[in-house]
Design a protein around this motif. Structure first.
Motif, PDB file in Angstrom:
ATOM      1  N   GLU A   1       4.125   9.783   5.099  1.00 17.51           N
ATOM      2  CA  GLU A   1       4.556   9.314   6.356  1.00 17.51           C
ATOM      3  C   GLU A   1       4.005   8.001   6.692  1.00 17.51           C
ATOM      4  OE1 GLU A   1       6.117  11.915   9.988  1.00 17.51           O
ATOM      5  OE2 GLU A   1       4.048  11.054  10.410  1.00 17.51           O
ATOM      6  N   VAL A   2       4.820   7.045   6.938  1.00 18.56           N
ATOM      7  CA  VAL A   2       4.200   5.877   7.104  1.00 18.56           C
ATOM      8  C   VAL A   2       4.661   5.069   8.761  1.00 18.56           C
ATOM      9  CG1 VAL A   2       3.748   3.250   6.490  1.00 18.56           C
ATOM     10  CG2 VAL A   2       4.200   4.997   4.764  1.00 18.56           C
ATOM     11  N   ALA A   3       3.707   4.777   9.473  1.00 20.07           N
ATOM     12  CA  ALA A   3       3.893   4.016  10.799  1.00 20.07           C
ATOM     13  C   ALA A   3       3.262   2.696  10.657  1.00 20.07           C
ATOM     14  CB  ALA A   3       3.499   5.054  11.800  1.00 20.07           C
TER      15      ALA A   3
ATOM     16  N   SER B   1       7.503   8.860  -3.413  1.00 17.91           N
ATOM     17  CA  SER B   1       7.300   7.848  -4.532  1.00 17.91           C
ATOM     18  C   SER B   1       6.186   8.301  -5.281  1.00 17.91           C
ATOM     19  CB  SER B   1       6.975   6.271  -3.987  1.00 17.91           C
ATOM     20  OG  SER B   1       5.784   6.312  -2.918  1.00 17.91           O
ATOM     21  N   THR B   2       5.469   7.580  -6.086  1.00 20.05           N
ATOM     22  CA  THR B   2       4.142   7.611  -6.771  1.00 20.05           C
ATOM     23  C   THR B   2       3.081   7.144  -5.748  1.00 20.05           C
ATOM     24  OG1 THR B   2       4.375   5.664  -8.236  1.00 20.05           O
ATOM     25  CG2 THR B   2       5.241   7.902  -9.089  1.00 20.05           C
ATOM     26  N   GLY B   3       3.338   6.540  -4.894  1.00 18.96           N
ATOM     27  CA  GLY B   3       2.575   5.932  -4.018  1.00 18.96           C
ATOM     28  C   GLY B   3       2.657   4.804  -3.076  1.00 18.96           C
ATOM     29  N   ILE B   4       1.816   4.119  -2.574  1.00 17.07           N
ATOM     30  CA  ILE B   4       2.082   3.011  -1.737  1.00 17.07           C
ATOM     31  C   ILE B   4       0.770   2.118  -1.785  1.00 17.07           C
ATOM     32  CG2 ILE B   4       1.998   2.161   0.897  1.00 17.07           C
ATOM     33  CD1 ILE B   4       3.914   4.386   1.333  1.00 17.07           C
ATOM     34  N   ILE B   5       1.115   1.024  -1.926  1.00 12.68           N
ATOM     35  CA  ILE B   5      -0.100   0.026  -1.894  1.00 12.68           C
ATOM     36  C   ILE B   5      -0.273  -0.680  -0.570  1.00 12.68           C
ATOM     37  CG2 ILE B   5      -0.742  -2.128  -3.348  1.00 12.68           C
ATOM     38  CD1 ILE B   5       1.239  -1.532  -5.490  1.00 12.68           C
ATOM     39  N   ILE B   6      -1.403  -1.095  -0.094  1.00 18.48           N
ATOM     40  CA  ILE B   6      -1.499  -1.951   0.846  1.00 18.48           C
ATOM     41  C   ILE B   6      -2.506  -3.142   0.826  1.00 18.48           C
ATOM     42  CG2 ILE B   6      -2.442  -2.085   3.432  1.00 18.48           C
ATOM     43  CD1 ILE B   6      -2.014   1.291   3.559  1.00 18.48           C
TER      44      ILE B   6
ATOM     45  N   GLU C   1      -2.684  -8.324  13.463  1.00 20.41           N
ATOM     46  CA  GLU C   1      -3.067  -7.753  14.361  1.00 20.41           C
ATOM     47  C   GLU C   1      -3.066  -6.332  14.289  1.00 20.41           C
ATOM     48  OE1 GLU C   1      -4.878  -9.297  16.630  1.00 20.41           O
ATOM     49  OE2 GLU C   1      -4.606 -11.277  15.509  1.00 20.41           O
ATOM     50  N   GLY C   2      -1.938  -5.798  13.730  1.00 25.41           N
ATOM     51  CA  GLY C   2      -1.470  -4.424  13.397  1.00 25.41           C
ATOM     52  C   GLY C   2      -2.138  -3.428  12.679  1.00 25.41           C
ATOM     53  N   GLU C   3      -1.901  -2.254  12.644  1.00 23.10           N
ATOM     54  CA  GLU C   3      -2.429  -1.253  11.547  1.00 23.10           C
ATOM     55  C   GLU C   3      -1.465  -0.229  11.065  1.00 23.10           C
ATOM     56  OE1 GLU C   3      -5.478   0.748  13.793  1.00 23.10           O
ATOM     57  OE2 GLU C   3      -4.203   2.448  14.504  1.00 23.10           O
ATOM     58  N   ILE C   4      -1.503  -0.033   9.749  1.00 28.62           N
ATOM     59  CA  ILE C   4      -0.725   0.842   9.336  1.00 28.62           C
ATOM     60  C   ILE C   4      -1.284   2.074   9.059  1.00 28.62           C
ATOM     61  CG2 ILE C   4       0.333   1.474   6.906  1.00 28.62           C
ATOM     62  CD1 ILE C   4       0.425  -1.733   6.235  1.00 28.62           C
ATOM     63  N   ALA C   5      -0.387   3.024   9.399  1.00 25.80           N
ATOM     64  CA  ALA C   5      -1.039   4.364   9.306  1.00 25.80           C
ATOM     65  C   ALA C   5      -0.105   5.362   8.412  1.00 25.80           C
ATOM     66  CB  ALA C   5      -1.123   5.330  10.731  1.00 25.80           C
TER      67      ALA C   5
ATOM     68  N   GLY D   1      -6.052  -1.888   7.931  1.00 26.80           N
ATOM     69  CA  GLY D   1      -5.539  -3.270   8.665  1.00 26.80           C
ATOM     70  C   GLY D   1      -6.571  -4.267   8.227  1.00 26.80           C
ATOM     71  N   ILE D   2      -6.108  -5.570   8.429  1.00 31.06           N
ATOM     72  CA  ILE D   2      -7.140  -6.664   8.288  1.00 31.06           C
ATOM     73  C   ILE D   2      -8.789  -6.329   8.940  1.00 31.06           C
ATOM     74  CG2 ILE D   2      -7.537  -9.063   8.743  1.00 31.06           C
ATOM     75  CD1 ILE D   2      -5.291  -8.704   6.952  1.00 31.06           C
ATOM     76  N   SER D   3      -9.752  -6.520   8.062  1.00 32.09           N
ATOM     77  CA  SER D   3     -10.927  -6.652   8.557  1.00 32.09           C
ATOM     78  C   SER D   3     -11.239  -7.606   9.107  1.00 32.09           C
ATOM     79  CB  SER D   3     -11.831  -6.679   7.097  1.00 32.09           C
ATOM     80  OG  SER D   3     -13.001  -6.506   7.432  1.00 32.09           O
ATOM     81  N   GLY D   4     -12.449  -7.487  10.008  1.00 30.74           N
ATOM     82  CA  GLY D   4     -12.893  -8.433  10.850  1.00 30.74           C
ATOM     83  C   GLY D   4     -13.944  -9.562  10.050  1.00 30.74           C
ATOM     84  N   TYR D   5     -14.108  -9.033   8.707  1.00 26.41           N
ATOM     85  CA  TYR D   5     -15.106 -10.078   7.782  1.00 26.41           C
ATOM     86  C   TYR D   5     -14.165 -10.661   6.806  1.00 26.41           C
ATOM     87  CZ  TYR D   5     -18.693  -6.988   9.325  1.00 26.41           C
ATOM     88  OH  TYR D   5     -19.683  -6.302   9.970  1.00 26.41           O
ATOM     89  N   LYS D   6     -14.629 -11.715   6.451  1.00 24.79           N
ATOM     90  CA  LYS D   6     -13.869 -12.779   5.502  1.00 24.79           C
ATOM     91  C   LYS D   6     -14.459 -12.835   4.307  1.00 24.79           C
ATOM     92  CE  LYS D   6     -10.272 -14.435   7.950  1.00 24.79           C
ATOM     93  NZ  LYS D   6      -8.896 -14.724   7.600  1.00 24.79           N
ATOM     94  N   ALA D   7     -13.847 -12.829   3.220  1.00 27.95           N
ATOM     95  CA  ALA D   7     -14.744 -13.101   1.876  1.00 27.95           C
ATOM     96  C   ALA D   7     -14.658 -14.708   1.688  1.00 27.95           C
ATOM     97  CB  ALA D   7     -13.925 -12.587   0.616  1.00 27.95           C
TER      98      ALA D   7
END
Length: 284
Positions: A154-156, A167-172, A217-221, A252-258
């Protein structure tokens, strides 16, 4: 620049020889260089036995996997990575082995382009408690531990329910990771400078499931629903964690940058043109 660390993927041909040449060159410039032998297996341990904290920059000698291993750790310390390509694809390792001296000197003398790349932070909540955390440069994959097993997820996004995916999975993935597993699963290729998050279903049971691109700005759950197969979370293809029914993955997006040295936009599109045969070759 006073201190450097050279991460040497010993599985790669000529890695030891080039590492010795780079070490000698850096020391001739007054930069100390410490060697660390890395065989690829170290990336699969949760406690990485490398202390990056004292380095002003890190040189990687290997493929994109070696860059992933170093960059996600170096990001915490704002340490740039100089990625010499001894692998195949070279989307991340953009410095070719016959050009390292000139490009390294450009960096030491302040002329090199440094590309800042977004990372993906993820955590697993089990009964309301955090049981696992990861940081990825490419992607976080939630999937069956078998190649053909269907899972229910279940994705939000920002608490807005997107639905249940079989599915066989989800990629973020990050924008950087959009050229990796996500692209192989049919996801879009995203300019790596963007702070974007790509959600790509893997072999979905429904034709209506499509890749989605979100802002920073958002997050995936993702909630793990009852399935007949075992599931796992895998970060950058290198760190894995077993999942249970009811677990919730927040990403979600990290506060750090590579930071990648000499990874220019020109090199990125040149790699796409070469690897995807945009010139209209027989495999295009």
């Amino acid at each position: 620049m006073k201190k450097s660390l050279i991460l040497v993927n010993t599985f790669k041909k000529d890695a030891d020889r080039i590492a010795g040449e780079i070490k000698a060159h850096l020391e001739s410039k007054g930069v100390s260089a410490k060697l660390f032998a890395y065989d690829g297996k170290d990336a699969h341990t949760k406690n990485v036995p490398v202390d990056f904290s004292g380095a002003d920059f890190v040189v990687t000698l290997g493929g994109d996997g070696t860059v992933l291993f170093a960059a996600r750790e170096c990001a915490v310390y704002s340490i740039p990575v100089f990625p010499v390509n001894l692998g195949e694809f070279g989307f991340l390792a953009g410095v070719q082995p016959d050009c390292w001296k000139k490009e390294l000197d450009d960096f030491l003398e302040g002329r090199a382009v440094i590309s800042r790349r977004s990372l993906i932070d993820a955590e697993v909540l089990r009964k309301g408690h955090t049981v696992f955390k990861s940081r990825s440069m490419n992607d976080v994959v939630v999937s069956s531990t078998t190649s053909s097993g269907l899972v229910n997820l279940e994705v939000a996004y920002n608490r807005a329910l997107l639905g249940s995916f079989k599915s066989t999975g989800i990629i973020i993935s990050s924008a950087t990771g959009s050229t990796a597993y996500s692209a192989a699963a049919g996801g879009p290729i995203v300019e790596p400078s963007l702070d974007a998050v790509v959600l790509t279903p893997i072999s979905s049971f429904s034709l209506s499931a499509r890749p989605l691109v979100f802002g920073p700005e958002g997050e995936i759950a993702i909630r793990v629903l009852p399935s007949r197969v075992a599931l796992a979370l895998v970060a950058d293809g290198q760190v894995d964690f077993s999942l249970e029914t009811g677990d919730v993955i927040i990403a979600g997006i990290s506060g750090y940058k590579a930071q990648l040295i000499s990874s220019t936009q020109e090199k990125f599109y040149s790699a796409l043109q070469s690897k995807l045969n945009w010139s209209g070759g027989p495999r295009a």
